[in-house]
Design a protein around this motif. Structure first.
Motif, PDB file in Angstrom:
ATOM      1  N   ARG A 198       1.649   5.443 -16.287  1.00  0.00           N
ATOM      2  CA  ARG A 198       1.255   5.492 -14.881  1.00  0.00           C
ATOM      3  C   ARG A 198      -0.133   4.888 -14.669  1.00  0.00           C
ATOM      4  O   ARG A 198      -0.384   4.150 -13.723  1.00  0.00           O
ATOM      5  N   MET A 199      -1.082   5.228 -15.566  1.00  0.00           N
ATOM      6  CA  MET A 199      -2.447   4.748 -15.383  1.00  0.00           C
ATOM      7  C   MET A 199      -2.507   3.226 -15.480  1.00  0.00           C
ATOM      8  O   MET A 199      -3.139   2.568 -14.647  1.00  0.00           O
ATOM      9  N   SER A 200      -1.825   2.670 -16.508  1.00  0.00           N
ATOM     10  CA  SER A 200      -1.890   1.223 -16.675  1.00  0.00           C
ATOM     11  C   SER A 200      -1.164   0.522 -15.544  1.00  0.00           C
ATOM     12  O   SER A 200      -1.591  -0.542 -15.079  1.00  0.00           O
ATOM     13  N   ALA A 201      -0.058   1.084 -15.069  1.00  0.00           N
ATOM     14  CA  ALA A 201       0.666   0.460 -13.963  1.00  0.00           C
ATOM     15  C   ALA A 201      -0.171   0.484 -12.690  1.00  0.00           C
ATOM     16  O   ALA A 201      -0.218  -0.498 -11.939  1.00  0.00           O
ATOM     17  N   THR A 202      -0.839   1.607 -12.444  1.00  0.00           N
ATOM     18  CA  THR A 202      -1.678   1.694 -11.247  1.00  0.00           C
ATOM     19  C   THR A 202      -2.818   0.686 -11.306  1.00  0.00           C
ATOM     20  O   THR A 202      -3.107  -0.013 -10.317  1.00  0.00           O
ATOM     21  N   ALA A 203      -3.456   0.589 -12.472  1.00  0.00           N
ATOM     22  CA  ALA A 203      -4.573  -0.357 -12.606  1.00  0.00           C
ATOM     23  C   ALA A 203      -4.083  -1.794 -12.475  1.00  0.00           C
ATOM     24  O   ALA A 203      -4.714  -2.635 -11.808  1.00  0.00           O
ATOM     25  N   PHE A 204      -2.959  -2.094 -13.107  1.00  0.00           N
ATOM     26  CA  PHE A 204      -2.420  -3.455 -13.037  1.00  0.00           C
ATOM     27  C   PHE A 204      -2.056  -3.825 -11.598  1.00  0.00           C
ATOM     28  O   PHE A 204      -2.378  -4.922 -11.119  1.00  0.00           O
ATOM     29  N   ASN A 205      -1.382  -2.896 -10.913  1.00  0.00           N
ATOM     30  CA  ASN A 205      -0.971  -3.199  -9.545  1.00  0.00           C
ATOM     31  C   ASN A 205      -2.169  -3.362  -8.615  1.00  0.00           C
ATOM     32  O   ASN A 205      -2.162  -4.201  -7.715  1.00  0.00           O
ATOM     33  N   GLU A 206      -3.210  -2.539  -8.830  1.00  0.00           N
ATOM     34  CA  GLU A 206      -4.414  -2.671  -8.013  1.00  0.00           C
ATOM     35  C   GLU A 206      -5.031  -4.056  -8.189  1.00  0.00           C
ATOM     36  O   GLU A 206      -5.413  -4.725  -7.222  1.00  0.00           O
ATOM     37  N   LEU A 207      -5.108  -4.482  -9.453  1.00  0.00           N
ATOM     38  CA  LEU A 207      -5.678  -5.798  -9.738  1.00  0.00           C
ATOM     39  C   LEU A 207      -4.814  -6.900  -9.133  1.00  0.00           C
ATOM     40  O   LEU A 207      -5.325  -7.854  -8.537  1.00  0.00           O
ATOM     41  N   ARG A 208      -3.513  -6.761  -9.273  1.00  0.00           N
ATOM     42  CA  ARG A 208      -2.613  -7.790  -8.746  1.00  0.00           C
ATOM     43  C   ARG A 208      -2.751  -7.899  -7.224  1.00  0.00           C
ATOM     44  O   ARG A 208      -2.783  -8.997  -6.678  1.00  0.00           O
ATOM     45  N   TYR A 209      -2.822  -6.751  -6.570  1.00  0.00           N
ATOM     46  CA  TYR A 209      -2.922  -6.776  -5.110  1.00  0.00           C
ATOM     47  C   TYR A 209      -4.238  -7.413  -4.670  1.00  0.00           C
ATOM     48  O   TYR A 209      -4.266  -8.260  -3.770  1.00  0.00           O
ATOM     49  N   SER A 265      11.271 -14.699   6.671  1.00  0.00           N
ATOM     50  CA  SER A 265      12.617 -15.090   6.244  1.00  0.00           C
ATOM     51  C   SER A 265      13.270 -16.008   7.260  1.00  0.00           C
ATOM     52  O   SER A 265      14.132 -16.816   6.914  1.00  0.00           O
ATOM     53  N   ARG A 266      12.875 -15.868   8.521  1.00  0.00           N
ATOM     54  CA  ARG A 266      13.439 -16.762   9.548  1.00  0.00           C
ATOM     55  C   ARG A 266      12.787 -18.138   9.494  1.00  0.00           C
ATOM     56  O   ARG A 266      13.387 -19.123   9.894  1.00  0.00           O
ATOM     57  N   ARG A 267      11.537 -18.186   8.985  1.00  0.00           N
ATOM     58  CA  ARG A 267      10.807 -19.457   9.004  1.00  0.00           C
ATOM     59  C   ARG A 267      10.954 -20.250   7.714  1.00  0.00           C
ATOM     60  O   ARG A 267      10.767 -21.459   7.722  1.00  0.00           O
ATOM     61  N   ALA A 268      11.246 -19.585   6.599  1.00  0.00           N
ATOM     62  CA  ALA A 268      11.233 -20.264   5.306  1.00  0.00           C
ATOM     63  C   ALA A 268      12.572 -20.101   4.594  1.00  0.00           C
ATOM     64  O   ALA A 268      13.292 -19.121   4.801  1.00  0.00           O
ATOM     65  N   THR A 269      12.885 -21.064   3.725  1.00  0.00           N
ATOM     66  CA  THR A 269      14.141 -20.996   2.958  1.00  0.00           C
ATOM     67  C   THR A 269      14.080 -19.881   1.919  1.00  0.00           C
ATOM     68  O   THR A 269      15.037 -19.126   1.743  1.00  0.00           O
ATOM     69  N   TYR A 270      12.960 -19.796   1.209  1.00  0.00           N
ATOM     70  CA  TYR A 270      12.806 -18.787   0.154  1.00  0.00           C
ATOM     71  C   TYR A 270      11.737 -17.777   0.603  1.00  0.00           C
ATOM     72  O   TYR A 270      10.656 -18.179   1.055  1.00  0.00           O
ATOM     73  N   ALA A 271      12.027 -16.508   0.453  1.00  0.00           N
ATOM     74  CA  ALA A 271      11.046 -15.483   0.806  1.00  0.00           C
ATOM     75  C   ALA A 271      11.337 -14.201   0.037  1.00  0.00           C
ATOM     76  O   ALA A 271      12.503 -13.791  -0.090  1.00  0.00           O
ATOM     77  N   SER A 272      10.301 -13.582  -0.480  1.00  0.00           N
ATOM     78  CA  SER A 272      10.420 -12.266  -1.123  1.00  0.00           C
ATOM     79  C   SER A 272       9.029 -11.652  -1.168  1.00  0.00           C
ATOM     80  O   SER A 272       8.026 -12.325  -0.873  1.00  0.00           O
ATOM     81  N   ALA A 273       8.963 -10.384  -1.542  1.00  0.00           N
ATOM     82  CA  ALA A 273       7.667  -9.702  -1.557  1.00  0.00           C
ATOM     83  C   ALA A 273       7.591  -8.752  -2.748  1.00  0.00           C
ATOM     84  O   ALA A 273       8.561  -8.046  -3.059  1.00  0.00           O
ATOM     85  N   TRP A 274       6.456  -8.752  -3.405  1.00  0.00           N
ATOM     86  CA  TRP A 274       6.176  -7.743  -4.423  1.00  0.00           C
ATOM     87  C   TRP A 274       5.636  -6.498  -3.717  1.00  0.00           C
ATOM     88  O   TRP A 274       4.807  -6.590  -2.818  1.00  0.00           O
ATOM     89  N   VAL A 275       6.137  -5.321  -4.131  1.00  0.00           N
ATOM     90  CA  VAL A 275       5.726  -4.059  -3.527  1.00  0.00           C
ATOM     91  C   VAL A 275       4.966  -3.232  -4.565  1.00  0.00           C
ATOM     92  O   VAL A 275       5.446  -3.047  -5.692  1.00  0.00           O
ATOM     93  N   ASP A 276       3.805  -2.734  -4.192  1.00  0.00           N
ATOM     94  CA  ASP A 276       3.017  -1.873  -5.069  1.00  0.00           C
ATOM     95  C   ASP A 276       3.509  -0.432  -4.908  1.00  0.00           C
ATOM     96  O   ASP A 276       3.110   0.270  -3.968  1.00  0.00           O
ATOM     97  N   LEU A 277       4.352   0.010  -5.821  1.00  0.00           N
ATOM     98  CA  LEU A 277       4.926   1.353  -5.714  1.00  0.00           C
ATOM     99  C   LEU A 277       3.991   2.436  -6.229  1.00  0.00           C
ATOM    100  O   LEU A 277       4.313   3.624  -6.136  1.00  0.00           O
ATOM    101  N   THR A 278       2.844   2.052  -6.760  1.00  0.00           N
ATOM    102  CA  THR A 278       1.875   3.068  -7.192  1.00  0.00           C
ATOM    103  C   THR A 278       0.872   3.398  -6.087  1.00  0.00           C
ATOM    104  O   THR A 278       0.102   4.351  -6.224  1.00  0.00           O
TER     105      THR A 278
END
Length: 453
Positions: free
Chosen positions: A277-288, A208-221
């Protein structure tokens, strides 16, 4: 002016209520609607992207502002636009980007109106550099409870109450907005994968100090040692020399997928909604795992970097058949432990959320009910039908309030009024101004009744 009776919800599709919907095409028609709104009052509504009940008014009137959508003047030399409140940010980008100007603040969706951006005082991934949307407004015209129209400028109580005031101080009719110059319509994007929440927070704070735009996706599963893992993205507007030769011929072209149709019905994809829950966990694993461990300088369209979810028509129907709750809170830098504790609780419950986003916020904004505070912000969507969700979020509210943080009102649909006062220290001033300027309650909403705003 068209008039009909409709059932309305926020973007989260929870708690529908019925109201008389007016669609004024002039300031005079809007004023007539406010003067004749009756005891249940009225509230302005744009494109319906507030997740909660801020733009609903059970038994009263709702002013659909989308017919007031003129771009009045553009000063292409100074970077200033004057437009009606019903103009969408998408339309502004279509017109302004080819001229070399960009929005100073771009929230997560460009399908919101300018009036809604002020009423919610929206923020983007560049809050540390640019603040909220209202910081770049030099004046707006406000239809007040007596049917008069006032020009309101920064530094006045009415401006600060209206910026983030959820439409409860009046109806914004038009605005003058300062713009940000850009050389191209592409972003230069860096991506990093983080192993856990501490790693993610460290990278995001540095980024955030180095770039104008910054954010992060968090895998909550993710749980155990991977709790809070995620993917950080940082971006800058790409300079002309960074573009390949073929792209330099049209460096300011605004290219996106077609906008979603407004009222196309979409079936629920699975019984109980797509997101279990199962689909969210699988999707997040793939995304990560698909995210690069580290990549720098990738060129992306502005729409892909800042508004990726706009490319999914009717995405608000995906999380669950019964709608979803958008929970967004902020806590200060010295209360980062509260953020860690809440992420730990969400992870333990393995909440089925695709869209958790972590951000850094900069200095506070002038709006009395503006949401961002210096520190950390986390936003996530949760299926409204999750067992025990209300009690769970009530406990999170208490932790956020105890840490001096706050929940975002624009997207709220279930906060209790006793928690509100602890979160927004200027709430009393807001209520006092409302009582003086609108003694008969011309401006009301389901949100204002629920929280006694």
């Amino acid at each position: 002016m068209s008039v009909d009776t409709v059932s309305l919800t926020g973007w989260g599709r929870t708690a529908p209520t019925t109201a008389l919907r007016f669609r004024p095409r002039s300031h005079e028609e809007a004023a007539a609607t406010v003067r004749g709104c009756g005891p249940r009052g009225s509230i302005a509504r744009g494109l319906g992207r507030s997740h909660g009940d801020a733009a609903q008014n059970a038994g009263g009137s709702v002013l659909d502002m989308t017919a007031l959508d003129r771009i009045r003047t553009i000063d292409a030399g100074a970077g200033v636009v004057v437009c009606d409140a019903g103009v969408s940010l998408h339309r502004l980008l279509e017109v302004l980007l080819p001229l070399g100007w960009f929005l100073p603040v771009a929230p997560g969706s460009r399908y919101i109106t300018v009036g809604g951006a002020i009423g919610s005082d929206v923020h983007g991934d560049n809050h540390r550099a640019a603040g909220t949307f209202s910081r770049h407004v030099t004046e707006f015209e406000l239809l007040t409870a007596d049917g008069g129209i006032r020009t309101v400028r920064p530094g006045t109580p009415l401006f600060d109450a209206t910026a983030g005031g959820m439409g409860l101080t009046g109806v914004i009719l038009s605005t003058t907005l300062r713009l940000h110059p850009v050389a191209t319509s592409l972003m230069s994007v860096d991506t990093e994968r983080a192993l856990d929440l501490d790693d993610l927070m460290t990278r995001l704070a540095a980024g955030s100090r180095r770039a104008t735009y910054a954010s992060a996706w968090v895998d909550l599963t993710a749980r155990g040692r991977s709790t809070g893992r995620g993917v950080l993205t940082r971006g800058e507007h790409a300079p002309l020399y960074a573009l390949p030769a073929h792209a330099r011929r049209t460096p300011l072209a605004f290219r996106t997928a077609p906008p979603p149709a407004a009222h196309l019905p979409v079936p629920d994809l699975l019984p109980g909604g797509l997101l279990g829950r199962m689909s969210a966990t699988a999707f997040n694993e793939l995304r990560y795992r698909r995210a690069p461990r580290s990549r720098t300088g990738e060129l992306q369209r502005i729409s892909a970097f800042l508004h990726p979810m706009d490319g999914l028509p009717h995405r608000n129907r995906m999380p669950a058949r019964g709608g979803f709750v958008h929970y967004e809170f902020t806590v200060g830098d010295r209360r980062a432990e509260t953020l860690r504790r809440i992420v730990g609780q969400l992870s333990q419950r393995r909440v089925p959320s695709f869209t958790a986003v972590l951000k850094r916020f900069g200095r506070s904004d002038p709006g009395w009910l503006s949401f961002p505070e210096p520190g950390w912000g986390l936003a996530l969507d949760l299926p409204a039908g999750l067992p025990g969700l209300g009690r769970f979020l009530d406990r999170l509210d208490e932790e956020v309030a105890a840490a001096g943080g706050r929940v975002c009102l624009t997207n709220d649909s279930r906060l209790r009024p006793d928690a509100l006062a602890a979160m927004y220290p200027r709430l009393a001033e807001f209520r006092e101004l409302r009582a003086e300027s609108d003694p008969n309650g011309a401006f009301r909403s389901d949100l204002s009744r629920r929280l006694s705003l």
